[in-house]
Design a protein around this motif. Sequence first.
Motif, PDB file in Angstrom:
ATOM      1  N   GLN A   1      12.646  -6.626   4.185  1.00  0.00           N
ATOM      2  CA  GLN A   1      14.123  -6.915   3.975  1.00  0.00           C
ATOM      3  C   GLN A   1      14.776  -7.224   2.597  1.00  0.00           C
ATOM      4  N   GLU A   2      13.834  -7.785   1.833  1.00  0.00           N
ATOM      5  CA  GLU A   2      14.313  -7.958   0.428  1.00  0.00           C
ATOM      6  C   GLU A   2      14.202  -6.712  -0.278  1.00  0.00           C
ATOM      7  N   ALA A   3      12.991  -5.480  -0.308  1.00  0.00           N
ATOM      8  CA  ALA A   3      12.986  -4.607  -0.949  1.00  0.00           C
ATOM      9  C   ALA A   3      14.390  -3.523  -0.687  1.00  0.00           C
TER      10      ALA A   3
ATOM     11  N   VAL B   1      13.162   4.726   0.693  1.00  0.00           N
ATOM     12  CA  VAL B   1      11.341   4.943   0.294  1.00  0.00           C
ATOM     13  C   VAL B   1      11.544   4.165  -1.063  1.00  0.00           C
ATOM     14  N   GLU B   2      12.485   4.040  -2.166  1.00  0.00           N
ATOM     15  CA  GLU B   2      12.321   3.979  -3.707  1.00  0.00           C
ATOM     16  C   GLU B   2      11.913   2.506  -3.100  1.00  0.00           C
TER      17      GLU B   2
ATOM     18  N   ALA C   1       7.802   3.971  -2.736  1.00  0.00           N
ATOM     19  CA  ALA C   1       7.376   5.125  -2.909  1.00  0.00           C
ATOM     20  C   ALA C   1       8.259   6.185  -3.506  1.00  0.00           C
ATOM     21  N   TYR C   2       7.696   7.453  -3.344  1.00  0.00           N
ATOM     22  CA  TYR C   2       7.969   8.410  -4.035  1.00  0.00           C
ATOM     23  C   TYR C   2       9.301   9.295  -2.973  1.00  0.00           C
TER      24      TYR C   2
ATOM     25  N   ASP D   1       1.161  -1.615  -0.121  1.00  0.00           N
ATOM     26  CA  ASP D   1       0.302  -0.396   0.150  1.00  0.00           C
ATOM     27  C   ASP D   1       0.639   1.209  -0.294  1.00  0.00           C
ATOM     28  N   LEU D   2       1.782   1.055   0.192  1.00  0.00           N
ATOM     29  CA  LEU D   2       3.041   2.255   0.238  1.00  0.00           C
ATOM     30  C   LEU D   2       3.339   2.511  -1.125  1.00  0.00           C
ATOM     31  N   LYS D   3       2.980   2.133  -2.498  1.00  0.00           N
ATOM     32  CA  LYS D   3       3.798   1.744  -3.449  1.00  0.00           C
ATOM     33  C   LYS D   3       3.291   3.732  -4.114  1.00  0.00           C
TER      34      LYS D   3
END
Length: 375
Positions: free
Chosen positions: A350-352, A231-232, A236-237, A213-215
């Motif tokens: 963690q992967e992100a 954040v990227e 997200a921005y 949902d943060l995307k």
Amino acid sequence: MKKRVMSAALCAVVAATSLTGCGLKSPDTATTAAATAAETKAEAAAETKAETTAEKKDGESAGKYNTADMPEVTLVYAEVNPLDTIVGQMATDFKTKAEELSDGKITIDVQASGVLGSENDVLDTMLGGGGTIDMSRISAFALTSYGGQKSMLLSLPYTFVSRDHFWNFATSDLAKDFLNESQENGSGVRGLYYGEEGFRHFFTTKEISGMDDLKGMKLRVSNDPVMNGLVEGLGAYPTVVSFNELYSALQTGVVDGAEQPIANYKSNAFPEVAPNLILDGHTLGAVQVVITDEAWDKLTEDQQAILMEAGAYASEQNRKNSETKENEVLEQLKADGVNVIEVEDKTPWQEATKKVIEENTKGYEDLYQQILDMK
């Protein structure tokens, strides 16, 4: 004291003599009088010993630092958060102990709630000289823009798996090297001690249920490479907003969310405009207190030692109290109706964030691994 003992003994002797002079034999009375005199003497000796011991301890405490000839000094201490936060309490503990140890010759003037500006504003002022701000509590990553490469490692996502993991680092010899980094690279400040303000979590104006949902959201950052990359990585921005302007930015839609430790989230009234808190715990809020070289060099050796002792005390108090304070605040937030989202599996998070970790540990892989191995 001596007069009291002699008087008691004399009374006993007079009583015994009077009985003998009258031709009376009263062994029980004589024995009792002698016992009373001996008991009084023993009590007096014990009291004298206790007083001597207390005086000795007071003397040792008073003589630890030469406060009689110590010049008076006031140090301005900047804190961006209110005093009722975890780091605000740490500032109060430091102030109390430093003023106590110096018999009031050192005054710590704590300017809280960001009245002296954001962390970056404060650091700019401190590094610019002039002496208007002498000390500050800063986030570990705040020194990144000022050459603090080692400190940056402490703010990488999911570095510390627990509070104990962080404190294993903070009390190690390795931590001392990290504190000395800003002084060694000539930035004009030096680290005194470490603390922490709890794990940091994202909070949003829009209702969310998970990471996805943060995307596409605009999330506030303080313009450092780690937070931008984090954040990227979440899709997200990153949007740079001063901390002092964050409340209004959330209120007006300039940003959709931000991240803070739980206690800071509540104390800065962010639940009023962003009542959704997801407990992702992406970093532990590692902090350190720094002092300008200009202010440090003006202090006597005793004053410097007092600041170091007060810092060790404040750090230990922070270690004891931070988790309890955080849990209390979290329960209050839930009771107030904040939408608190638990994160059962942090593996996707963690992967992100792998990319930002790899990019910011280049050249420091072995050092970073040392920190990871302290869990």
